[in-house]
Design a protein around this motif. Structure first.
Motif: not given
Length: 335
Positions: A121, A127, A248, A250, A262, A264
């Motif tokens: 990330d 993501g 997607r 998250e 996080r 994703a």
């Protein structure tokens, strides 16, 4: 199949998520725009203002010394200081909240997985060109729904990363050289090594990271690209293009050490449909794997339908193949 969180757990998890999101925004802004510095350089009476990047190697002239460039430097320095202080203050708060998160039994994501995801990330890949697929996606779904899935559904020792072949996988490093997925993993744990299966890395504890991508028939007819000797090479998997085309998803979850992370991944409905397909049609699956695939499909479907208000007849799933959407009615009617 799962246990719902009580009011105190939801409150603590919400606080942790909000703190983390504020810290992440400050951290990303600092990394993107304020990791470098501005300095004057040149002979006396002939000063120029230079912007120096975070590595200290790239300089860019912003013009000769003048009231305008002096103001620019002062404003940059002041904002950089404020942002560093905010980032530091929020990081301290995250550290203080970690034992509280553990005390309320909110820590779910394995620490090594969380560390890998944070590193990816920080490089701006999570993501974007990289998504989480497989079992670890369930941590995002359960956190969003305010519940904990049964341990039998999420126990695993590997984390699958889906490489979107439509984007180039590049990792920026301070030296200005193109980094590899493996080098990012080694920032987390120096013992990560590429395995004989070149899409997989493992550390000394046997934790696995796989880099996979949709199967491409044209790749069978093309000359292989060996790439860097020390890099991981994503392996093509049949059916993964469906997940690339899916919406997607998250969510911030909590690692076992109490630190937020996080995640994703793909929409839980797409996850459920894909797992259902794998459990019934995918070749090479053992009976035990098929049973677990079906259990995970049902868990994700129930979360999507009953806790996240995500209907299986939504137009957002229209990119999935018809035969996979045929399973939607079955998943939508699960008890």
């Amino acid at each position: 199949m799962f246990t719902e969180l009580d009011g105190d757990q939801i409150r603590i998890q919400t606080n942790a998520t909000q703190t983390f999101e504020a810290w992440r925004e400050a951290d990303q802004t600092f990394r993107h725009s304020y990791s470098g510095r501005m300095n004057w350089s040149g002979a006396r009476n002939n000063h120029y203002l230079y912007r120096i990047d975070g590595s200290g190697t790239v300089r860019r002239s912003l013009g000769p010394r003048s009231p305008a460039t002096e103001k620019l430097k002062d404003e940059y320095t002041a904002q950089r200081r404020r942002l560093r202080e905010r980032r530091s203050r929020l990081a301290k708060k995250l550290k203080q909240e970690a034992p509280i998160n553990r005390a309320y039994r909110l820590g779910r994501v394995p620490n090594i997985a969380a560390s890998v995801l944070r590193a990816i990330d920080e490089e701006g890949l999570l993501g974007g060109p990289l998504l989480v697929v497989g079992t670890h996606s369930l941590y995002a779904y359960e956190a969003a729904a305010g519940l904990h899935l049964d341990a039998s559904l999420i126990a695993t020792t590997d984390i699958d990363l889906l490489l979107d072949a439509q984007r180039r996988l590049k990792i920026a490093v301070l030296e200005g050289e193109e980094a590899t997925v493996l080098s990012v993993l080694r920032r987390v744990d120096k013992t990560f090594q590429k395995q004989a299966n070149t899409y997989r890395a493992a550390n000394n504890d046997g934790y696995l990271v796989d880099v996979i991508k949709p199967f491409d028939e044209d790749a069978l007819r093309a000359e292989p690209d060996p790439g860097p000797d020390n890099d991981l090479e994503a392996v093509g998997i049949t059916g993964l293009q469906w997940l690339i085309n899916a919406p997607r998803f998250e969510q911030v979850a909590i690692a076992a050490n109490g630190r937020p992370v996080r995640i994703a991944c793909v929409d839980p409905r797409a996850f459920a449909l894909h797992k259902y397909w794998v459990s019934t049609e995918a070749q090479g699956r053992k009976p035990g794997q098929r049973r677990r695939d079906m259990q995970q499909a049902k868990a994700a479907a129930v979360i999507a339908r009953d806790h996240l208000d995500l209907p299986f007849n939504a137009k957002s799933l229209s990119a999935l193949p018809l035969r996979m959407l045929q399973y939607a009615k079955k998943l939508a009617s699960l008890k």
